[in-house]
Design a protein around this motif. Structure first.
Motif, PDB file in Angstrom:
ATOM      1  N   UNK A 225       0.870  -1.196  -0.049  1.00 10.31           N
ATOM      2  CA  UNK A 225      -0.050   0.060  -0.195  1.00 10.31           C
ATOM      3  C   UNK A 225       0.928   1.273   0.132  1.00 10.31           C
ATOM      4  N   UNK A 226       2.029   1.091   0.230  1.00  6.33           N
ATOM      5  CA  UNK A 226       2.882   2.325   0.290  1.00  6.33           C
ATOM      6  C   UNK A 226       3.613   2.765  -0.820  1.00  6.33           C
ATOM      7  N   UNK A 227       3.880   4.028  -0.981  1.00  8.99           N
ATOM      8  CA  UNK A 227       4.528   4.809  -1.961  1.00  8.99           C
ATOM      9  C   UNK A 227       5.883   3.829  -2.369  1.00  8.99           C
ATOM     10  N   UNK A 228       6.558   3.786  -1.342  1.00  5.23           N
ATOM     11  CA  UNK A 228       7.816   2.907  -1.555  1.00  5.23           C
ATOM     12  C   UNK A 228       7.503   1.393  -2.246  1.00  5.23           C
ATOM     13  N   UNK A 229       6.681   0.821  -1.796  1.00  2.77           N
ATOM     14  CA  UNK A 229       6.446  -0.422  -2.189  1.00  2.77           C
ATOM     15  C   UNK A 229       5.771  -0.124  -3.941  1.00  2.77           C
ATOM     16  N   UNK A 230       5.398   0.921  -4.339  1.00  4.91           N
ATOM     17  CA  UNK A 230       5.239   1.184  -5.627  1.00  4.91           C
ATOM     18  C   UNK A 230       6.213   1.154  -6.514  1.00  4.91           C
ATOM     19  N   UNK A 231       7.376   1.831  -5.745  1.00  8.12           N
ATOM     20  CA  UNK A 231       8.729   2.005  -6.483  1.00  8.12           C
ATOM     21  C   UNK A 231       9.093   0.747  -6.948  1.00  8.12           C
ATOM     22  N   UNK A 232       9.367  -0.069  -5.753  1.00  3.92           N
ATOM     23  CA  UNK A 232       9.887  -1.442  -5.843  1.00  3.92           C
ATOM     24  C   UNK A 232       9.082  -2.218  -6.928  1.00  3.92           C
ATOM     25  N   UNK A 233       7.764  -2.299  -6.809  1.00  2.00           N
ATOM     26  CA  UNK A 233       6.888  -2.743  -7.909  1.00  2.00           C
ATOM     27  C   UNK A 233       7.285  -2.539  -9.281  1.00  2.00           C
ATOM     28  N   UNK A 234       7.731  -1.063  -9.536  1.00  2.00           N
ATOM     29  CA  UNK A 234       7.799  -0.656 -10.949  1.00  2.00           C
ATOM     30  C   UNK A 234       9.288  -1.417 -11.220  1.00  2.00           C
ATOM     31  N   UNK A 235      10.108  -1.469 -10.527  1.00  2.00           N
ATOM     32  CA  UNK A 235      11.347  -2.206 -10.729  1.00  2.00           C
ATOM     33  C   UNK A 235      11.155  -3.711 -11.317  1.00  2.00           C
ATOM     34  N   UNK A 236      10.212  -4.320 -10.454  1.00  4.97           N
ATOM     35  CA  UNK A 236       9.817  -5.762 -10.622  1.00  4.97           C
ATOM     36  C   UNK A 236       9.386  -5.675 -12.280  1.00  4.97           C
ATOM     37  N   UNK A 237       8.411  -4.909 -12.428  1.00  9.33           N
ATOM     38  CA  UNK A 237       7.804  -4.810 -13.753  1.00  9.33           C
ATOM     39  C   UNK A 237       8.895  -4.407 -14.755  1.00  9.33           C
ATOM     40  N   UNK A 238       9.614  -3.519 -14.687  1.00 10.77           N
ATOM     41  CA  UNK A 238      10.523  -3.116 -15.820  1.00 10.77           C
ATOM     42  C   UNK A 238      11.329  -4.571 -16.165  1.00 10.77           C
ATOM     43  N   UNK A 239      11.803  -5.270 -15.066  1.00  9.24           N
ATOM     44  CA  UNK A 239      12.619  -6.395 -15.345  1.00  9.24           C
ATOM     45  C   UNK A 239      12.068  -7.396 -15.982  1.00  9.24           C
ATOM     46  N   UNK A 240      10.412  -7.575 -15.994  1.00 16.16           N
ATOM     47  CA  UNK A 240       9.958  -8.557 -16.755  1.00 16.16           C
ATOM     48  C   UNK A 240      10.285  -8.765 -17.980  1.00 16.16           C
ATOM     49  N   UNK A 241      10.283 -10.010 -18.413  1.00 12.67           N
ATOM     50  CA  UNK A 241      10.583 -10.334 -20.035  1.00 12.67           C
ATOM     51  C   UNK A 241       9.081  -9.786 -20.947  1.00 12.67           C
ATOM     52  N   UNK A 242       8.066 -10.279 -20.335  1.00  6.26           N
ATOM     53  CA  UNK A 242       6.874 -10.065 -21.016  1.00  6.26           C
ATOM     54  C   UNK A 242       5.913  -9.262 -20.314  1.00  6.26           C
TER      55      UNK A 242
END
Lengths: 341, 341
Positions: A225-242
């Motif tokens: 739910x936090x801003x910081x977790x959102x940032x982390x999630x973005x990194x995960x998304x960026x690293x996805x192949x698909x």
DNA sequence: TGCTCAAGTGTAATCGTTTACATAAACACT
DNA sequence: AGTGTTTATGTAAACGATTACACTTGAGCA
């Protein structure tokens, strides 16, 4: 300016009646004669009488106040809910006591003490993450009927509660993205163990299933739910192949953090990916891009919670009480969602 | 689970002592013998006794609670201050009552009633914009010593207060911009009539004067602390013939609205203009660009306010009391400020 | 022994209301 | 007139704690 405030005795003396009559005039005017009423009102004005609540509370066995428990006072998400609760309470002559579950727990106090020591007539809990033993102590108390959960709740327990339409909101969110043409949708969840996070995640998975969309397991990203977790999630998304073309975040803070981090990596929302949140907090509208979200009517949620609790407090024997209420949500479409490229 | 909670009488009976002894054991254990203490504690455990606060409050003439008044419950700016207040109060066994000045006013209640009817022992007011007649009624009450203003205050009145270093903060802000090389600096103010807005504006003008900088009258833009006002201010800035290269906003919300609006008009911060805020709210760090700001320690402000008030409540005759406290602020440099082009 | 003093405890008044019960007056009806 | 009913008020007992004051011990001391 007298230092000593005047009592009902002073008023009685000034009006030439008994204290019983003064009390009746003030709390039940219908049964007092016009003339007497007039005399009492005059005497009240003259003496500047204010009722002493401590005395009344003792005699009536009512605190005339309600405790609201937040997980964390510093979280702005709750402020509108408080406003709603407070409005209703004060219209009924009740006061609003506030404490945070963290703090109460930390100080060795027990939540239930607020009810047991006559500080409050009931409590509204905005925290579904209480420890099991705390929940148990609440359940086993004779005053358990006067405890109501709002916004969050405790899975598997039967406390009265008020909540937003988390399922419907998720439904609306996924379908909004679907109707824009998205077929690969990710979800950033709230914290593990949080009932809202689970409710939204379950609804998300169900909805994606109903639409027969592909859903890889790495497209469900655990956040909190936090801003910081959102940032982390973005990194995960960026690293996805698909990479999914749309992301539904379980809170606005997540979504804003997500977008912020993407922007640092030169991804554009909604050009590269559509992002939406849940809650519709104030900033959702002002962020760049403004955020598509599911609006929770926090004011109404608060008012509903307060009114349900008051009903329980004022009806002594719990006849025909509402046990659960669900507050509608609505889809607010803004700039952060668009058809996929 | 007994429905009736046990009283001090029950404990006394169970322990084989008088109620006086039970009361003493619980509130002043030093004067009770070891053996008796032990018996009483056992009896308390056995009966599940919880003190009845209403009874104690009546007898001791204390509410054991403090009222906190906000201008607007739904404003997230206050949540950390509340956290600070609550921490201190609950460490002293006091409860925190919350109300909004708007609401109290709207319901025809009077603020001072909270003190007069023994609902609260003191109050912390976070709203400097009270009507003159309300302020007067507070001033003329015998319990006026138990009212403390925090964050904001009332100009020309002598209530005890706690505030942030608005002057120093403004000084730091202007000098930060100056040292980056800015020579033309604008200011977006808070709402007309607000003490914070005035304090910061006056400090801004003084500081700009001290640095012998040019200051056109249209470079001081009247706002109102809100996101929306920040957007409006941005339009004003855009329309200027001779645009300042830096803008100091009286709140973060103003600054964020300002930047958001600029972005819609394709101006880049800090490339086209440096922008800074005041408060350092949570979003300041996550916004894009992240916001340079003056941090107020809201938690400390709340704690200080509570502790000053408690001192007044507990010392009956107001000896050697602090009358005003100022909480330090600090400059937080982030991405929204840079040397001028 | 007789006196003082301190320590520990109990008795009962008190805080300021509300409300069950008693009372009194006024009225209606037979 | 006698009876019953209604209306308006007063009397006094709660509510559950705290605390001033009184009392009982036993120790300390001359």
């Amino acid at each position: 300016m007298t230092l000593k405030t005047s009592t009902i005795q002073d008023v009685a003396r000034a009006a030439g009646v008994s204290t019983a009559t003064v009390s009746r005039t003030l709390s039940n005017p219908d049964i007092v004669s016009e003339l007497t009423k007039f005399r009492v009102y005059e005497a009240v004005k003259l003496t500047g009488y204010r009722i002493n609540r401590a005395a009344r509370n003792l005699r009536t066995q009512r605190a005339h106040s309600v405790l609201v428990l937040l997980p964390d006072l510093a979280n702005p998400f709750f402020s509108s809910i408080l406003e709603g609760i407070s409005r209703h309470l004060s219209s009924k002559g009740y006061s609003m006591l506030i404490a945070s579950t963290k703090q109460v727990h930390g100080s060795g106090e027990r939540l239930i003490d607020y009810l047991d020591d006559a500080r409050a007539d009931g409590m509204i809990i905005l925290d579904g993450g209480l420890d099991a033993d705390v929940v148990e102590s609440l359940e086993n108390n004779p005053k358990t009927k006067l405890i109501l959960f709002a916004c969050e709740w405790v899975e598997g327990k039967d406390f009265p509660s008020v909540r937003s339409e988390n399922g419907n909101g998720t439904h609306a969110a996924v379908n909004h993205l679907y109707s824009l043409g998205h077929r690969k949708i990710a979800h950033v969840t709230g914290p593990k163990g949080n009932v809202l996070a689970h409710a939204r995640k379950d609804a998300f998975i169900a909805e994606v299933g109903a639409l027969k969309l592909e859903l890889k397991s790495e497209w469900v990203i655990i956040g909190d739910f936090s801003l910081a977790a959102g940032c982390e999630a973005a990194k995960v998304w960026i690293a996805l192949d698909d990479r999914p073309t749309a992301v539904f975040c379980a809170s606005d803070q997540l979504a804003l953090g997500f977008i912020a981090e993407l922007s640092r990596h030169h991804f554009k929302v909604p050009y590269d990916v559509s992002v939406m949140g849940f809650d519709d907090i104030d900033f959702a509208e002002q962020f760049i891009p403004s955020l598509t979200s599911i609006r929770q009517d926090r004011l109404l949620l608060g008012e509903t919670a307060a009114s349900m609790l008051m009903e329980r407090i004022e009806s002594p024997d719990g006849t025909s009480q509402h046990h659960a209420a669900v507050v509608p949500v609505s889809l607010i479409i803004r700039e952060s969602t668009a058809p996929p490229r």
